[in-house]
Design a protein around this motif. Structure first.
Motif, PDB file in Angstrom:
ATOM      1  N   LEU A 230       0.843  -1.186   0.000  1.00 23.96           N
ATOM      2  CA  LEU A 230       0.000   0.000   0.000  1.00 23.96           C
ATOM      3  C   LEU A 230       0.885   1.244   0.000  1.00 23.96           C
ATOM      4  CD1 LEU A 230      -2.798   1.414   0.333  1.00 23.96           C
ATOM      5  CD2 LEU A 230      -2.424   1.254   2.813  1.00 23.96           C
ATOM      6  N   VAL A 231       0.610   2.169  -0.909  1.00 27.51           N
ATOM      7  CA  VAL A 231       1.325   3.440  -0.976  1.00 27.51           C
ATOM      8  C   VAL A 231       0.292   4.566  -0.959  1.00 27.51           C
ATOM      9  CG1 VAL A 231       2.963   4.884  -2.230  1.00 27.51           C
ATOM     10  CG2 VAL A 231       3.170   2.386  -2.336  1.00 27.51           C
ATOM     11  N   VAL A 232       0.227   5.294   0.136  1.00 30.34           N
ATOM     12  CA  VAL A 232      -0.622   6.479   0.232  1.00 30.34           C
ATOM     13  C   VAL A 232       0.228   7.677  -0.156  1.00 30.34           C
ATOM     14  CG1 VAL A 232      -2.018   7.935   1.745  1.00 30.34           C
ATOM     15  CG2 VAL A 232      -1.984   5.442   2.083  1.00 30.34           C
ATOM     16  N   PHE A 233      -0.240   8.491  -1.101  1.00 34.36           N
ATOM     17  CA  PHE A 233       0.569   9.620  -1.547  1.00 34.36           C
ATOM     18  C   PHE A 233      -0.297  10.838  -1.817  1.00 34.36           C
ATOM     19  CE2 PHE A 233      -0.735   7.746  -5.552  1.00 34.36           C
ATOM     20  CZ  PHE A 233      -0.809   8.801  -6.454  1.00 34.36           C
ATOM     21  N   HIS A 234       0.355  11.997  -1.847  1.00 31.77           N
ATOM     22  CA  HIS A 234      -0.329  13.252  -2.162  1.00 31.77           C
ATOM     23  C   HIS A 234       0.698  14.253  -2.658  1.00 31.77           C
ATOM     24  CE1 HIS A 234       1.118  14.647   1.836  1.00 31.77           C
ATOM     25  NE2 HIS A 234       0.769  13.448   2.233  1.00 31.77           N
ATOM     26  N   THR A 235       0.273  15.132  -3.551  1.00 38.55           N
ATOM     27  CA  THR A 235       1.146  16.159  -4.107  1.00 38.55           C
ATOM     28  C   THR A 235       0.419  17.494  -4.081  1.00 38.55           C
ATOM     29  OG1 THR A 235       0.446  15.905  -6.415  1.00 38.55           O
ATOM     30  CG2 THR A 235       2.175  14.434  -5.654  1.00 38.55           C
ATOM     31  N   TRP A 260       4.178   5.902   2.842  1.00 39.64           N
ATOM     32  CA  TRP A 260       3.551   7.214   2.680  1.00 39.64           C
ATOM     33  C   TRP A 260       4.521   8.109   1.908  1.00 39.64           C
ATOM     34  CZ3 TRP A 260       4.285  11.243   6.996  1.00 39.64           C
ATOM     35  CH2 TRP A 260       3.728  12.479   6.618  1.00 39.64           C
ATOM     36  N   ILE A 261       4.069   8.621   0.766  1.00 37.22           N
ATOM     37  CA  ILE A 261       4.863   9.554  -0.031  1.00 37.22           C
ATOM     38  C   ILE A 261       4.164  10.909  -0.013  1.00 37.22           C
ATOM     39  CG2 ILE A 261       5.799  10.112  -2.308  1.00 37.22           C
ATOM     40  CD1 ILE A 261       5.808   7.144  -2.946  1.00 37.22           C
ATOM     41  N   SER A 262       4.896  11.923   0.421  1.00 36.44           N
ATOM     42  CA  SER A 262       4.362  13.287   0.419  1.00 36.44           C
ATOM     43  C   SER A 262       5.201  14.153  -0.514  1.00 36.44           C
ATOM     44  CB  SER A 262       4.369  13.874   1.832  1.00 36.44           C
ATOM     45  OG  SER A 262       5.679  13.905   2.370  1.00 36.44           O
ATOM     46  N   ASN A 263       4.546  15.077  -1.196  1.00 35.97           N
ATOM     47  CA  ASN A 263       5.230  16.007  -2.089  1.00 35.97           C
ATOM     48  C   ASN A 263       4.553  17.362  -1.919  1.00 35.97           C
ATOM     49  OD1 ASN A 263       7.020  16.863  -4.119  1.00 35.97           O
ATOM     50  ND2 ASN A 263       5.498  16.500  -5.712  1.00 35.97           N
ATOM     51  N   GLU A 264       5.029  18.117  -0.929  1.00 37.84           N
ATOM     52  CA  GLU A 264       4.362  19.328  -0.491  1.00 37.84           C
ATOM     53  C   GLU A 264       5.373  20.456  -0.307  1.00 37.84           C
ATOM     54  OE1 GLU A 264       1.110  19.599  -0.121  1.00 37.84           O
ATOM     55  OE2 GLU A 264       0.454  17.507  -0.112  1.00 37.84           O
ATOM     56  N   ALA A 265       4.881  21.678  -0.212  1.00 39.18           N
ATOM     57  CA  ALA A 265       5.752  22.811   0.105  1.00 39.18           C
ATOM     58  C   ALA A 265       6.492  22.527   1.409  1.00 39.18           C
ATOM     59  CB  ALA A 265       4.930  24.087   0.229  1.00 39.18           C
ATOM     60  N   PRO A 266       7.731  22.968   1.521  1.00 41.16           N
ATOM     61  CA  PRO A 266       8.564  22.556   2.660  1.00 41.16           C
ATOM     62  C   PRO A 266       8.072  23.005   4.021  1.00 41.16           C
ATOM     63  CG  PRO A 266       9.679  24.220   1.324  1.00 41.16           C
ATOM     64  CD  PRO A 266       8.485  23.771   0.555  1.00 41.16           C
ATOM     65  N   ASP A 267       7.208  24.003   4.084  1.00 38.61           N
ATOM     66  CA  ASP A 267       6.706  24.444   5.390  1.00 38.61           C
ATOM     67  C   ASP A 267       5.403  23.767   5.777  1.00 38.61           C
ATOM     68  OD1 ASP A 267       5.180  25.641   3.436  1.00 38.61           O
ATOM     69  OD2 ASP A 267       5.104  27.601   4.403  1.00 38.61           O
ATOM     70  N   VAL A 268       4.920  22.840   4.948  1.00 42.50           N
ATOM     71  CA  VAL A 268       3.637  22.192   5.208  1.00 42.50           C
ATOM     72  C   VAL A 268       3.765  21.060   6.219  1.00 42.50           C
ATOM     73  CG1 VAL A 268       1.841  20.745   4.148  1.00 42.50           C
ATOM     74  CG2 VAL A 268       2.580  22.840   3.018  1.00 42.50           C
ATOM     75  N   LEU A 269       4.878  20.346   6.169  1.00 35.91           N
ATOM     76  CA  LEU A 269       5.072  19.203   7.047  1.00 35.91           C
ATOM     77  C   LEU A 269       6.359  19.329   7.856  1.00 35.91           C
ATOM     78  CD1 LEU A 269       3.983  16.324   4.635  1.00 35.91           C
ATOM     79  CD2 LEU A 269       2.757  17.103   6.664  1.00 35.91           C
ATOM     80  N   PRO A 270       6.498  20.374   8.661  1.00 36.52           N
ATOM     81  CA  PRO A 270       7.681  20.464   9.513  1.00 36.52           C
ATOM     82  C   PRO A 270       7.583  19.407  10.623  1.00 36.52           C
ATOM     83  CG  PRO A 270       6.141  22.189  10.086  1.00 36.52           C
ATOM     84  CD  PRO A 270       5.566  21.471   8.888  1.00 36.52           C
ATOM     85  N   PRO A 271       8.701  19.027  11.273  1.00 36.13           N
ATOM     86  CA  PRO A 271      10.011  19.680  11.206  1.00 36.13           C
ATOM     87  C   PRO A 271      11.006  18.936  10.320  1.00 36.13           C
ATOM     88  CG  PRO A 271       9.906  18.321  13.156  1.00 36.13           C
ATOM     89  CD  PRO A 271       8.605  18.100  12.407  1.00 36.13           C
ATOM     90  N   ALA A 272      10.521  18.173   9.332  1.00 40.97           N
ATOM     91  CA  ALA A 272      11.420  17.335   8.551  1.00 40.97           C
ATOM     92  C   ALA A 272      12.193  18.095   7.476  1.00 40.97           C
ATOM     93  CB  ALA A 272      10.630  16.209   7.880  1.00 40.97           C
ATOM     94  N   THR A 273      11.940  19.389   7.310  1.00 37.10           N
ATOM     95  CA  THR A 273      12.549  20.142   6.227  1.00 37.10           C
ATOM     96  C   THR A 273      14.059  20.239   6.382  1.00 37.10           C
ATOM     97  OG1 THR A 273      10.549  21.466   6.026  1.00 37.10           O
ATOM     98  CG2 THR A 273      12.535  22.312   4.973  1.00 37.10           C
ATOM     99  N   PRO A 274      14.830  19.767   5.416  1.00 37.26           N
ATOM    100  CA  PRO A 274      16.280  19.906   5.474  1.00 37.26           C
ATOM    101  C   PRO A 274      16.721  21.278   4.988  1.00 37.26           C
ATOM    102  CG  PRO A 274      15.682  18.743   3.483  1.00 37.26           C
ATOM    103  CD  PRO A 274      14.392  19.030   4.231  1.00 37.26           C
TER     104      PRO A 274
END
Length: 308
Positions: A230-235, A260-274
């Motif tokens: 199962l792959v849940v994803f969103h862009t 889970w694959i996410s493809n979002e603006a970097p401030d949408v899912l903090p704190p993982a932003t490198p």
């Protein structure tokens, strides 16, 4: 803060759509238009929703003066469209940045897209790809992407489904017209790509469920076939979701089996932003199970691996 939103969109459109950059800057500095837009619910004030609604109504988007006059004179009609619709850009080109991750997962795959619109990103196995001289697949459309991450294969997809507040059907002329209206003015290649991808979806329609991303996800995920990953994803979806349900979704998707694959603006899912985002234009952050993988361009036209 509507003026700030339009100023930010102008920066995103810089170098990608001169027409929308100019219109967004014009709106941001126009108190009368801002006052009109602010009559709408906060979730209905988005630049893409305004510009797409004007295009759907046949209004001009190639000059600020013509655009402004149309919006002021036809505001009731424009506002009606903006209240009735949501931004549902369904860019098949984003499959090019998803593909390296999808190809790396245990096959076969059961794909479940959140914010699926018409489901055109549920067919990464049916399209073909051109990463510079490296070509993969023989389907249409051909998706071009400048990337330093290359997929080794096309994925083996055995199930495809999506959730959307208002699923679109590419077999409906009205739905297809709205998808066309959301494509930025200069992007004729994306219009051609939309028609080709729509033909793929029309020939084998995906399972699309109308519902909220948190409420509908568990039951739909449970329908994925046994033996498939199962792959849940969103862009470019979660920026439209308020913080509380967004957090609930993240907690839920992390609890599901699979990936889970996410493809979002970097401030949408903090704190993982490198650190180290490319300096040239707006980029999304592609992540697998919350781990950053690559910086990606909004329509799938490029990606750069996260370093460090």
């Amino acid at each position: 803060m509507t003026d700030v939103r339009y100023s930010a969109f102008a920066r995103e459109a810089r170098g990608v759509s001169p027409a929308y950059e100019a219109l967004a800057r014009g709106v941001a500095g126009d108190a009368e238009l801002i006052a009109l837009i602010d009559r709408l619910p906060e979730a209905r004030r988005q630049p893409n929703l305004l510009f797409g609604s004007v295009r759907l109504l046949g209004g001009p988007v190639d000059s600020w003066a013509g655009f402004r006059a149309f919006v002021v004179e036809r505001w009731d009609a424009v506002a009606l469209q903006m209240r009735a619709r949501i931004t549902q850009t369904n860019e098949a080109g984003r499959c090019a940045v998803l593909l390296p991750v999808l190809a790396s997962l245990p096959q076969p795959l059961a794909l479940l897209e959140v914010g699926a619109s018409a489901g055109l990103c549920l067919y990464p196995d049916r399209y073909s790809y051109r990463y510079g001289p490296y070509v993969l697949g023989d389907g249409v459309p051909v998706l071009d992407c400048v990337s330093d991450l290359l997929p080794s294969r096309l994925p083996d997809v055995v199930w495809r489904a999506g959730i959307d507040l208002n699923p679109l059907d590419v077999r409906s002329p009205a739905d297809l017209a709205w998808l066309d209206a959301l494509i930025w003015p200069e992007h004729e290649h994306r219009r051609t790509r939309l028609r080709a991808a729509a033909a793929v979806a029309a020939a084998d329609p995906p399972l699309l469920v109308r519902g909220d991303l948190v409420e509908a996800l568990p039951s739909l995920a449970a329908r994925a076939p046994a033996g498939a990953t199962l792959v849940v994803f969103h862009t470019s979806v979660l920026y439209l979701v308020p913080p509380e349900p967004r957090a609930a979704f993240v907690s839920l998707v992390r609890s599901l089996p699979g990936h889970w694959i996410s493809n979002e603006a970097p401030d949408v899912l903090p704190p993982a932003t490198p650190v180290g985002a490319p300096p040239d234009g707006h980029h999304n952050l592609l992540a697998l199970d919350g781990r950053p993988i690559a910086w990606t361009r909004g329509h799938g036209q490029g990606m750069t691996a996260v370093r460090g």
